[in-house]
Every structure is written in C-alpha cells, then in structure tokens.
Design an enzyme around this catalytic site. Sequence first.
Site, PDB file in Angstrom:
ATOM      1  N   GLU A 455       0.834  -1.210   0.000  1.00 53.86           N
ATOM      2  CA  GLU A 455       0.000   0.000   0.000  1.00 53.86           C
ATOM      3  C   GLU A 455       0.864   1.254   0.000  1.00 53.86           C
ATOM      4  OE1 GLU A 455      -3.486   0.535   2.231  1.00 53.86           O
ATOM      5  OE2 GLU A 455      -4.030  -1.569   2.241  1.00 53.86           O
ATOM      6  N   THR A 457       5.239   1.830   0.107  1.00 53.32           N
ATOM      7  CA  THR A 457       6.233   1.635   1.163  1.00 53.32           C
ATOM      8  C   THR A 457       6.230   2.847   2.083  1.00 53.32           C
ATOM      9  OG1 THR A 457       8.087   2.725   0.051  1.00 53.32           O
ATOM     10  CG2 THR A 457       7.700   0.399  -0.488  1.00 53.32           C
ATOM     11  N   ASN A 458       6.600   2.619   3.323  1.00 50.08           N
ATOM     12  CA  ASN A 458       6.625   3.742   4.269  1.00 50.08           C
ATOM     13  C   ASN A 458       7.586   4.829   3.810  1.00 50.08           C
ATOM     14  OD1 ASN A 458       4.824   2.237   5.701  1.00 50.08           O
ATOM     15  ND2 ASN A 458       6.033   2.137   7.579  1.00 50.08           N
TER      16      ASN A 458
END
Length: 649
Positions: A455, A457-458
């Site tokens: 969703e 990557t951070n």
Amino acid sequence: MHRLNVKLVNGVQNFAKGSLGKAYHQNKWTTVAFSTQGVRLSQAKSDSAASKPDRLSKKPPESKGYAANMFRGQIVPEQCFPYPDVLSPDQQETLQMLVSPTEKFFAEVNDPAKNDALEKVPDDIMENLKEMGAFGLQVPTELSGVGLNNTQYARLVEVVGANDLGIGITLGAHQSIGFKGILIAGNPEQKKKYLPDVATGKKIAAFCLTEPGSGSDAASIKTRAVLSSDGKHYILNGNKIWISNGGFAEIMTVFAQTPVKDPKSGTTKDKVTAFIVERSFGGVSNSKPEKKMGIKASNTAEVYYEDVKIPVENVLGGVGEGFKVAMNILNNGRFGMGAALSGTMRSAIAKASDFAASRLQFGRKIETFGAIQEKIARMAIKHYVCESIAYMVAGNMDRGFSDYQVEAAISKVYASDAAWWVVDEAIQVMGGMGFMKETGLERVLRDLRIFRIFEGTNDILKLFIALTGIQYVGAHLKQLQAAFKNPGGNLGVVFSEASKRVLKSVGLGGGKSKALDSLVHSSLSTQAGHAAEAVELIGQAVESVLMKHGRGIIEEQFILNRLGDAVIDAYAMAVVLSRASRSIEKKLASVDHEVLMTKVFCNEAIERVRFNVNGMKAPSSIENYKIMSQISQTICKNGGVAHANPLGI
C-alpha cells in the site's frame, strides 16, 4: 501482496496535474510542477496581475485538513477537534451485535497457527466468514452487504487484526481494495452487476496494479489494453505480480495502459485506465502461490492476461483515469490498516504484560523492573497513538470530509512502524518464550513485516506526505507572488499571507503556543503548547526549504524524510490531545491512564519534531547527507560492503 507500492515521487495523482506553486529561488519566482514525467521548472510569466485580474480572483483551494495546514504553519482544527463521535445509538447497537460473535469465532473456531502451516485459509473457515458477512462489510444492504460505515468497519477489522493477519489480508485484499473501486467509482450498472456477488463472497476480488518492472513507479506499467476494431471490447495483455487473492479471484480491478487521444491537440498518448475484469472472460491465468516470509495463509500469485476481451462498459472511472481511481482506492482504504494493526498491538501487549506480571527473576516479578516497565509503557503509548489516528481518520470520513489523504498516509506509516516495534518488544519482554512458536508472536512478527512495504512503502509514503503538503503551500505562494506584482490592488492577499512570513522571519507573529488552549483540556495545556509549537516549526521549515531549493526540493529526500517524520509526530500529538480531552470530558474510567500516555508522547514528540526540523537546515546535517550519499554510492558500485576486513585476510 496486493499493490505493493504506488508511484508517488514522480507524480502520484499527477500531483494534481498542476504546479506546486511559485517558490522564490535564486532571486526569481519560479514554478515547480509535478507530473508523471517528473519535475519541471519555468520562470514566472511577465504578464502582470493587473492585466489578468482573474488570477487573484480565483483563490487557491482551501483545505480543512489539519495535516495539510500544518505545512503553512497554521492550525485549522475542524478535522481534529473535537475527537469524532459519529455512531448513532442504532449503529453502536449493530456494531456490538457484530463484534461479539466475530471475537468468539476467532477465539473458538479459527486457528491462525494452522492456517499459517497450511499456507491457506481452509475452505470451512472461508465459508464461515462468508456466512458472517465478512466479505461485504461496507457494501450497502440493498446490494447484499452489511452496510457498515468506516468507523464500524474499523472496529471489526481491529478484531481480525488482533487474531489473524493472514485472514486480514484475504479479507482486505477483497474489499478494502479489490472491489473498492466499484464501490466508490463504479456506475450504477457496475455496482448492481458486481457488488452482490462480491459482498456475499460468492466471487472473490483482487486489486491488480504491481508488475515485475513497476512497483513504486506505478506509471511505468507495461500491461496494455487496446480497443477492438468494432469498438466493443478492450483487448488486455500483460501480467501482474504479488497479487493477494490472485490465485482464485474471480473479479479483478486491473490497471493497464491505453492509448488516449487528446481532443484539443489531436495527439495520442498512453494513459492508465482501470478495468473490471472477470476470470470468466477467458485468457486469465495465474502462477502457483508464492512462498513468503509471512501472511502465508493469504494467497499471493502472479496473474497473466492473454488477449482478454473486456467489454467497454467495464471501464472503471473513465478511460485514462486509472491513476486517479487507484489513488482514490488506496487513500480510501489505508485507515483500515491502522485499525487492524491496533488490534495486533493490543493482543501483543496483553501477552507481554501477562508474562511480565507472572515471570520471576532475581526473586522479583519482572514487571517491577524499570527496563521492563519502560518497554510496556512505550508499547501502550504507541498503541494509543495508532488507535487514536485510525479512528480519527475513519470518523472524519464518516463525517463527510474528503480531504484526508495525508492523514490516511500518516495512519498507515505510523501503524505499520509501531506494530513492528511493539511486537518485537513483546518478544523481548518474554525472552526465550517469546521466540517460541507456542506464543504465536513469531508468526505475528513475520506477518507484520509486509505492512511497511505494501500500500505504498513507508519510505515512499513519507515523501508523499511531505510533497503533498508542499504542493498545498505552493498554491498559496503562487497567489502571493502574483499579488506582489500589483500590491496596491491586492492588499488583502499581501497582508494575509506576506505579513505572516515577514513577522515570522524577524521572530514576531508568534503566539501559537496558546492556539490550542480552547480546544484541549487545561490539564494538558503544556502538551497543547508543544503541539502548537510543532505546527509553527513545520510551517517555517517548509517555507525555508522552498526558498532554498525551489524545484530541487523533490530530489532532497534526506530533507523530505525528516519533514515527513515531523509532520507525523505533529499530527499524532494533536490527535491524542483531542482524544484525551474527550475522555476527560466524558469522565471515562481510563481517563487518568490516557492523560499520562498523552503527556509522555507529546513531551517526547516535540523533541523529535525539533530534531527533525533542525535536521532539514543545519549545516552539519546537510553535510552528513552528502557524505551518506557518497557512502551509499560506493557500496552499490562495489556490490556490497566496501571496507576490508580488519585482519586484511
């Protein structure tokens, strides 16, 4: 692993297909623009504001988002204070009726360890979930769904996250993103045709975006769909990888490049289009399930499309609008991850605290040792923040706000980072026992690792947070630049925007330390001051980096990462202050505990904000970023560690 990453750096949402705004750079106002082709810089045109009065008559879009306005150094409380309380008595009753049996099912029927070992969700469990309505929680009741709002959905997702993340991914890939596009962007005919079957679980859905050469850079997808000669079908060819539910999904939201003709210029170029694809169309196949570190019960496969005939009525959201559809789906579903992982953390904290309260070492229970107390306290604080943000975002969505993309991204980043840390610390508290399969935490830790990747990557999402906020600031700077060309005729704009900047530059115009006093309970006034200070620091930092870097800001990822971290902390401070203040007002049984957690979090968060803001401009920090860039380039060129073993052998 559905939709691992989405393209954000070089133009997510095409960055509104417009300019970042006017930034003062090298003694000239310049326009920074984000597009799918990258970044471009152009000098401001010479036309005066007086010759084009419409430029100033059209005010830049105003956001009510708390996070977006932090980038301007402003506090807009509407979407943060008071903490949302959106459920009616009937909705609360409905939720309670659903939560109890769901908890009982996961406690007595489902076996997450068995699912992990089998590397699938057993058929009987799938059937039970379908009978419970778990596959259509937010689909309207008239279309065979349960009809829950976002807050109700978040609570049930939290129960799932506390028990089995493998099942959580199966359900989430199906409804949070798999058919979410039909729910939010489908036309009435598409909804009527597809939603009843997916809501009941008769047909499972999947979200198909990621490709072998396209992860974060989603605009580079190669899958193509070309209109047939008779104009009745699109012919789809290509493949997608790491698709959750990909091995058995019957309904897929698939993104492909399509040739689109510009009606104005007459030129044709490829744009991404979203399609509703049925496996029954023919030409759809898949690989064997992937072998993964975690979420093994979730089916993950590569999906192939060979001359798939898609009826033209199955275009979702319009031809060439696929990027917008994908981003709306992901933005709309991200809050669910925060809710699910708050459940995961709650479960891990219960195991660790139970162990600490019974384990004897050196003649004392380990819960009495300061080292253990700090771990458990920090675990609880991170959970409180994560849970508070998740329900804040869900509540605002239910209140009808649409400007929540930054907050949703913050929720995802904070939740996935915090959950990984909390479960790792829970294992540490339990020592060798935590390392054993018996406790289940080793499985949870394996399952959690993917949440920091998919969703978006951070790392990418932190850039998204920073750049989206900068874009919003840029729109206002653009209006200010135009106003300065004719200041006599635009005094309102000049004084409303420019004066704030001038005052800040000479150390005046403060007073924000009291800006939240009327919104936060008096017992938390010190922490409210910290939250207000954080907003002012962020606003000043954004203006500073825009003035210094202009269009080059998009390449300054060392700086953008620190801005993203500061914004996450600043937003989290406001959210927990809002929640704790509501708890005080309602005199909840846990209020004293909540206040203590809020104080510790805010007291430490402001220090992190100060540190990160300073790291955006301090010469020593900037020098270190250059050095780290050189170190990384040397290692990559060397193919690994570039320094020799100390023994020289």
